[in-house]
Design a protein around this motif. Structure first.
Motif, short mmCIF file in Angstrom:
data_model
loop_
_atom_site.label_atom_id
_atom_site.label_comp_id
_atom_site.label_asym_id
_atom_site.label_seq_id
_atom_site.Cartn_x
_atom_site.Cartn_y
_atom_site.Cartn_z
N SER A 59 -69.96 25.07 -52.16
CA SER A 59 -69.96 26.52 -51.97
C SER A 59 -68.62 26.96 -51.40
N THR A 60 -68.40 28.27 -51.42
CA THR A 60 -67.21 28.82 -50.78
C THR A 60 -67.19 28.48 -49.30
N ALA A 61 -68.37 28.50 -48.67
CA ALA A 61 -68.45 28.19 -47.24
C ALA A 61 -68.01 26.76 -46.95
N VAL A 62 -68.43 25.80 -47.79
CA VAL A 62 -68.00 24.42 -47.59
C VAL A 62 -66.50 24.29 -47.80
N ALA A 63 -65.98 24.94 -48.83
CA ALA A 63 -64.53 24.90 -49.07
C ALA A 63 -63.75 25.48 -47.88
N ASP A 64 -64.27 26.56 -47.30
CA ASP A 64 -63.61 27.17 -46.15
C ASP A 64 -63.61 26.23 -44.95
N VAL A 65 -64.73 25.56 -44.72
CA VAL A 65 -64.83 24.61 -43.61
C VAL A 65 -63.83 23.48 -43.80
N LEU A 66 -63.75 22.98 -45.02
CA LEU A 66 -62.81 21.88 -45.29
C LEU A 66 -61.37 22.34 -45.07
N ALA A 67 -61.08 23.55 -45.43
CA ALA A 67 -59.72 24.07 -45.23
C ALA A 67 -59.41 24.26 -43.75
N GLU A 68 -60.43 24.58 -42.95
CA GLU A 68 -60.23 24.84 -41.53
C GLU A 68 -60.12 23.56 -40.69
N ALA A 69 -60.74 22.49 -41.15
CA ALA A 69 -60.85 21.29 -40.33
C ALA A 69 -59.50 20.60 -40.11
N ASP A 70 -59.39 19.95 -38.95
CA ASP A 70 -58.21 19.16 -38.62
C ASP A 70 -58.39 17.69 -38.99
N GLU A 71 -59.65 17.25 -39.09
CA GLU A 71 -59.93 15.85 -39.39
C GLU A 71 -61.29 15.73 -40.06
N LEU A 72 -61.46 14.67 -40.82
CA LEU A 72 -62.70 14.40 -41.55
C LEU A 72 -63.30 13.10 -41.05
N TRP A 73 -64.62 13.13 -40.83
CA TRP A 73 -65.37 11.93 -40.43
C TRP A 73 -66.44 11.65 -41.48
N LEU A 74 -66.36 10.45 -42.09
CA LEU A 74 -67.34 9.98 -43.06
C LEU A 74 -68.15 8.84 -42.44
N GLU A 75 -69.17 8.39 -43.18
CA GLU A 75 -69.89 7.20 -42.72
C GLU A 75 -68.92 6.03 -42.58
N ILE A 76 -68.19 5.75 -43.65
CA ILE A 76 -67.13 4.75 -43.60
C ILE A 76 -65.86 5.39 -44.14
#
Length: 292
Positions: A59-76
């Motif tokens: 969604s647009t909301a997910v894309a906006d969050v990804l653009a705003e974030a400084d770092e990404l945390w995944l399971e691995i």
């Protein structure tokens, strides 16, 4: 009541999840959860590890969050299988002294052979697998037959976008830890999961579609129902796969909040529903969690 095991839940864990419908009528609205303190924001979204190419989920909301974030945390953090994967499989995925043909009932074995025959796989090549590894192989057959690709997983897509932005990518777990968790489950639990996978083989694809169709549209009801069934009927499996790992995820989120900035946490979507979910555990620790 017969166990209706939901393969989606298990595969959201390793690298083998994600049957989605060929088309979703509404615009995608996957849920986003948010937790904050004075100087930190953590956004949380669910992932699946295999998807059909071309399905609109972001969604647009997910894309906006990804653009705003400084770092990404995944399971691995590294989604590429390690170089020692073959050795790990040989060490933890096989038990030639306890063949499946000696552990399954005649009806269960006939069901397994029917699945393998459909894919032109001889029972002899499958018989020495430990139940947990046999389960993964069968469930992967369901998804691969339906055209799903691990290279199209949501975590793969999110990671690629993060790296394109120059964003650092971290992980809560390691591939070895996940492998050890699966292979370390009691044999009786592994066998129960395998038995239900065989019994529910024909229906599993439709169930997975229903769960993910709901998730893409923002409705987690079917996913919550499936999680509740697992908790009630496979409590040891549920405790290891969800509860213990969710504690680890929440510990990690608290460490992120102890710093500053904005982070995006993207782990299997099954970890966000039910009384033992990540949002519920955060709230039990005194945090306010907003769902968008």
């Amino acid at each position: 009541m017969a166990q209706r095991f939901r393969p989606l839940m298990f595969l959201a864990f390793l690298a083998s999840i994600g049957v989605v419908p060929s088309a979703v009528a509404q615009a995608p609205e996957p849920p986003i959860w948010v937790v904050r303190d004075d100087d930190s924001t953590v956004y949380m979204v669910g992932t699946v590890h295999m998807m059909r190419e071309g399905v609109a989920w972001q969604s647009t909301a997910v894309a906006d969050v990804l653009a705003e974030a400084d770092e990404l945390w995944l399971e691995i953090p590294d989604l590429t299988p390690p170089d020692n994967l073959g050795g790990m499989i040989m060490r933890l995925g096989f038990s030639p002294d306890q063949p499946l043909s000696s552990r399954l009932s005649a009806e269960e074995l006939a069901g397994l052979e029917a699945i393998l025959d459909e894919h032109q796989i001889p029972l002899e090549s499958f018989d020495s697998l430990r139940p947990w590894f046999a389960y993964l192989q069968i469930t992967s057959l369901v998804m691969l037959d339906a055209g799903f690709d691990p290279q199209s997983g949501i975590d793969v897509q999110i990671k690629a976008q993060a790296e394109a932005q120059g964003m650092p990518v971290y992980g809560f777990e390691t591939f070895d830890e996940q492998f050890d968790l699966l292979s370390g489950m009691p044999d009786k639990v592994q066998l129960e999961v395998l038995r239900q996978t065989i019994a529910d083989y024909e229906e599993s694809q439709a169930e997975l579609v229903e769960q993910l169709e709901g998730w893409i549209g923002g409705d987690l009801g079917v996913l919550e129902e499936g999680t509740a069934e697992i908790a009630a009927e496979l409590p040891e499996f549920y405790e290891a796969l969800f509860v213990e790992r969710n504690v680890g995820f929440v510990d990690g989120i608290e460490e992120i909040l102890a710093g500053s900035g904005t982070a995006l946490v993207a782990v299997g979507l099954g970890h966000y529903v039910g009384p033992d979910s990540i949002p519920a555990m955060l709230e039990a620790r005194g945090y306010t969690v907003e769902r968008r």
